[in-house]
Design a protein around this motif. Sequence first.
Motif, PDB file in Angstrom:
ATOM      1  N   TYR A   1     -11.922  -4.567  -1.552  1.00  0.00           N
ATOM      2  CA  TYR A   1     -11.416  -3.235  -0.750  1.00  0.00           C
ATOM      3  C   TYR A   1     -10.309  -3.603   0.052  1.00  0.00           C
ATOM      4  O   TYR A   1      -9.210  -2.671   0.330  1.00  0.00           O
ATOM      5  N   ASP A   2     -10.253  -4.729   0.853  1.00  0.00           N
ATOM      6  CA  ASP A   2      -9.264  -4.814   1.959  1.00  0.00           C
ATOM      7  C   ASP A   2      -7.991  -5.143   1.104  1.00  0.00           C
ATOM      8  O   ASP A   2      -6.833  -4.725   1.525  1.00  0.00           O
ATOM      9  N   VAL A   3      -8.149  -6.154   0.106  1.00  0.00           N
ATOM     10  CA  VAL A   3      -7.157  -6.560  -0.855  1.00  0.00           C
ATOM     11  C   VAL A   3      -6.207  -5.242  -1.116  1.00  0.00           C
ATOM     12  O   VAL A   3      -5.056  -5.091  -1.072  1.00  0.00           O
ATOM     13  N   MET A   4      -7.164  -4.454  -1.972  1.00  0.00           N
ATOM     14  CA  MET A   4      -6.421  -3.038  -2.361  1.00  0.00           C
ATOM     15  C   MET A   4      -5.785  -2.147  -1.289  1.00  0.00           C
ATOM     16  O   MET A   4      -4.816  -1.818  -1.599  1.00  0.00           O
ATOM     17  N   ASN A   5      -6.632  -2.274  -0.209  1.00  0.00           N
ATOM     18  CA  ASN A   5      -6.011  -1.354   1.046  1.00  0.00           C
ATOM     19  C   ASN A   5      -4.513  -1.811   1.301  1.00  0.00           C
ATOM     20  O   ASN A   5      -3.581  -0.997   1.575  1.00  0.00           O
ATOM     21  N   ASP A   6      -4.342  -3.097   1.342  1.00  0.00           N
ATOM     22  CA  ASP A   6      -3.018  -3.696   1.613  1.00  0.00           C
ATOM     23  C   ASP A   6      -1.872  -3.462   0.588  1.00  0.00           C
ATOM     24  O   ASP A   6      -0.840  -2.985   0.781  1.00  0.00           O
TER      25      ASP A   6
ATOM     26  N   ASP B   1     -12.604  -2.605  10.032  1.00  0.00           N
ATOM     27  CA  ASP B   1     -11.398  -2.641  10.683  1.00  0.00           C
ATOM     28  C   ASP B   1     -11.305  -2.015  12.063  1.00  0.00           C
ATOM     29  O   ASP B   1     -10.893  -2.653  13.317  1.00  0.00           O
ATOM     30  N   LEU B   2     -11.622  -0.728  12.211  1.00  0.00           N
ATOM     31  CA  LEU B   2     -11.474  -0.012  13.401  1.00  0.00           C
ATOM     32  C   LEU B   2     -12.831  -0.789  14.524  1.00  0.00           C
ATOM     33  O   LEU B   2     -12.620  -0.854  15.527  1.00  0.00           O
ATOM     34  N   ALA B   3     -13.881  -0.864  13.853  1.00  0.00           N
ATOM     35  CA  ALA B   3     -15.166  -1.336  14.605  1.00  0.00           C
ATOM     36  C   ALA B   3     -14.522  -2.869  15.340  1.00  0.00           C
ATOM     37  O   ALA B   3     -15.157  -2.998  16.363  1.00  0.00           O
TER      38      ALA B   3
ATOM     39  N   SER C   1     -12.207   3.915 -10.662  1.00  0.00           N
ATOM     40  CA  SER C   1     -12.607   3.953  -9.070  1.00  0.00           C
ATOM     41  C   SER C   1     -11.518   4.451  -8.535  1.00  0.00           C
ATOM     42  O   SER C   1     -11.279   5.425  -7.713  1.00  0.00           O
ATOM     43  N   TYR C   2     -10.214   4.036  -9.096  1.00  0.00           N
ATOM     44  CA  TYR C   2      -8.919   4.286  -8.318  1.00  0.00           C
ATOM     45  C   TYR C   2      -8.210   5.708  -8.933  1.00  0.00           C
ATOM     46  O   TYR C   2      -7.596   6.441  -7.932  1.00  0.00           O
TER      47      TYR C   2
ATOM     48  N   MET D   1       0.931  -0.743   1.067  1.00  0.00           N
ATOM     49  CA  MET D   1       1.991  -1.854   1.652  1.00  0.00           C
ATOM     50  C   MET D   1       1.706  -2.250   3.016  1.00  0.00           C
ATOM     51  O   MET D   1       2.754  -2.458   3.786  1.00  0.00           O
ATOM     52  N   GLY D   2       0.412  -2.251   3.286  1.00  0.00           N
ATOM     53  CA  GLY D   2       0.199  -2.963   4.850  1.00  0.00           C
ATOM     54  C   GLY D   2       0.339  -1.512   5.684  1.00  0.00           C
ATOM     55  O   GLY D   2      -0.131  -1.946   6.897  1.00  0.00           O
ATOM     56  N   ILE D   3       0.671  -0.441   5.485  1.00  0.00           N
ATOM     57  CA  ILE D   3       0.867   0.721   6.350  1.00  0.00           C
ATOM     58  C   ILE D   3      -0.429   1.028   6.970  1.00  0.00           C
ATOM     59  O   ILE D   3      -0.675   1.730   8.148  1.00  0.00           O
ATOM     60  N   HIS D   4      -1.485   0.963   6.355  1.00  0.00           N
ATOM     61  CA  HIS D   4      -2.905   1.422   6.724  1.00  0.00           C
ATOM     62  C   HIS D   4      -3.181   0.780   8.028  1.00  0.00           C
ATOM     63  O   HIS D   4      -3.670   1.346   9.023  1.00  0.00           O
ATOM     64  N   ARG D   5      -2.717  -0.318   8.590  1.00  0.00           N
ATOM     65  CA  ARG D   5      -2.715  -0.853   9.619  1.00  0.00           C
ATOM     66  C   ARG D   5      -2.226  -0.220  10.912  1.00  0.00           C
ATOM     67  O   ARG D   5      -2.539  -0.192  11.776  1.00  0.00           O
ATOM     68  N   VAL D   6      -0.969   0.285  10.588  1.00  0.00           N
ATOM     69  CA  VAL D   6      -0.139   1.251  11.473  1.00  0.00           C
ATOM     70  C   VAL D   6      -0.943   2.374  11.649  1.00  0.00           C
ATOM     71  O   VAL D   6      -1.167   2.780  12.938  1.00  0.00           O
TER      72      VAL D   6
END
Length: 261
Positions: free
Chosen positions: A46-51, A86-88, A214-215, A55-60
């Motif tokens: 999950y985390d790898v695919m999110n990044d 991540d939020l927790a 799934s995607y 392209m890492g923007i989910h962190r912003v």
Amino acid sequence: MTEQQSTTSPSNATDSQQTHFGFKQVDADKKASMVAGVFDSVAAKYDVMNDLMSMGIHRVWKRFTIDCSGVRSGQRVLDLAGGTGDLAAKFSRLVGDSGQVVLADINRSMLRVGRDKLRNQGIFGNIDYVQANAEALPFPDNYFDAITIAFGLRNVTDKDAALASMYRVLKPGGRLLVLEFSKPTQDWLSKVYDMYSFHVLPRMGELVANDAESYQYLAESIRMHPDQDTLKGMMDNAGFERTEYFNLTGGIVALHRGFKF
């Protein structure tokens, strides 16, 4: 630190009711288990695919959500559909030893990944883990100062029931923040986004997570989710006040915020 389980199905889901699972129509009482199958499959990557997908923007996007939450020391926070935490993790540091964070997710695989990830980061003490259905939250009335749900509401079968449940467990003065994929504000961006979602994303899922299906569901579920103004109206109908939304990355994602007074 505790882990609880409450996956009560809402009483209004019957065999005769239909809902969408991506672009498919399915029995409403079967959607939760179908969504569970998706996240059982993708949890480990999950985390790898999110990044990769963002392209890492989910962190912003998540950082902006934290900044808009107003969470401070000593408060209680529910990170609903909290996934891998991540939020927790951020909230745990903000509320401190006198506060409480509940990482809740309906999917046990995701909850386990989130728990192990936060423990590996040395986050203990002020965080609990609860397996829970957003439509029937197992918490007292007027309990939390803030609730966040990031990229989870679109997977909920009865979104109105979930919003009502969130409203119930918020304290007066509390706020809900819904971070979710939404509708791009420009036609050209919608076309580029559609091409990426339906052609690149499933291929990426196949190569990295060995799971194109799934995607594909992910891309379809985003298109079936209410747009910005519709979701704002749903929050209004649930009782939230001063509701507003912020378009991020051209409306590909939107953060909705509402207060309980």
